[in-house]
Design a protein around this motif. Structure first.
Motif, PDB file in Angstrom:
ATOM      1  N   HIS A   5       0.864  -1.180   0.000  1.00 36.62           N
ATOM      2  CA  HIS A   5       0.000   0.000   0.000  1.00 36.62           C
ATOM      3  C   HIS A   5       0.897   1.225   0.000  1.00 36.62           C
ATOM      4  O   HIS A   5       1.842   1.313   0.778  1.00 36.62           O
ATOM      5  CB  HIS A   5      -0.886  -0.011   1.250  1.00 36.62           C
ATOM      6  N   PRO A   7       0.885   4.990   0.775  1.00 37.39           N
ATOM      7  CA  PRO A   7       0.112   6.088   1.359  1.00 37.39           C
ATOM      8  C   PRO A   7       0.586   7.477   0.916  1.00 37.39           C
ATOM      9  O   PRO A   7      -0.012   8.479   1.280  1.00 37.39           O
ATOM     10  CB  PRO A   7       0.332   5.903   2.856  1.00 37.39           C
ATOM     11  N   ASN A  38     -10.404   1.688  -5.181  1.00 37.41           N
ATOM     12  CA  ASN A  38     -10.966   2.368  -4.016  1.00 37.41           C
ATOM     13  C   ASN A  38     -11.089   1.397  -2.853  1.00 37.41           C
ATOM     14  O   ASN A  38     -11.290   0.196  -3.037  1.00 37.41           O
ATOM     15  CB  ASN A  38     -12.345   2.930  -4.337  1.00 37.41           C
ATOM     16  N   SER A  39     -11.045   1.938  -1.656  1.00 32.62           N
ATOM     17  CA  SER A  39     -11.111   1.093  -0.459  1.00 32.62           C
ATOM     18  C   SER A  39     -12.506   0.537  -0.197  1.00 32.62           C
ATOM     19  O   SER A  39     -12.666  -0.358   0.626  1.00 32.62           O
ATOM     20  CB  SER A  39     -10.635   1.878   0.763  1.00 32.62           C
ATOM     21  N   ASP A  40     -13.515   1.042  -0.886  1.00 33.19           N
ATOM     22  CA  ASP A  40     -14.877   0.515  -0.683  1.00 33.19           C
ATOM     23  C   ASP A  40     -15.239  -0.567  -1.692  1.00 33.19           C
ATOM     24  O   ASP A  40     -16.383  -0.967  -1.787  1.00 33.19           O
ATOM     25  CB  ASP A  40     -15.909   1.649  -0.732  1.00 33.19           C
ATOM     26  N   CYS A  42     -14.948  -4.458  -2.976  1.00 31.89           N
ATOM     27  CA  CYS A  42     -14.649  -5.825  -2.539  1.00 31.89           C
ATOM     28  C   CYS A  42     -14.120  -6.619  -3.725  1.00 31.89           C
ATOM     29  O   CYS A  42     -14.718  -6.596  -4.797  1.00 31.89           O
ATOM     30  CB  CYS A  42     -15.911  -6.519  -2.021  1.00 31.89           C
TER      31      CYS A  42
END
Length: 92
Positions: A5, A7, A38-40, A42
């Motif tokens: 990841h 950041p 995106n983090s939303d 799945c």
């Protein structure tokens, strides 16, 4: 899966990552595959399978996807992980 990841992405005044900053950072990577997601969102094991298939099938590629909006997710109270994955896929 040896995920990393990053950041250190430039953001706008509201803290939202800038798309061009993400693309620039991806272009600097030496990784075999870079995913901007995106983090939303799945993803499941079929995502890894699909990416491997793309890597082995094409020398140069840009893979794009679209999301399905769902109003709510089913509760995970009494089912195992595989059953919950199936619930999520069928729910979407």
């Amino acid at each position: 899966y040896a995920l990393n990841h990053d950041p250190h992405i430039d953001t706008n005044f509201a803290g939202v990552p800038l798309f061009n900053a993400m693309v620039d950072r991806a272009a600097q990577s030496s990784a075999a595959l870079v995913v901007l997601i995106n983090s939303d969102i799945c993803v499941f094991d079929d995502f890894v399978y699909t990416m491997r298939k793309v890597i082995y099938s094409y020398n140069h590629f840009l893979a794009l996807g679209a999301r399905w909006d769902v109003q709510s997710l089913p509760n995970k109270t009494t089912v195992d992980e595989d059953a919950y994955r199936l619930l999520l896929v069928n729910h979407a």
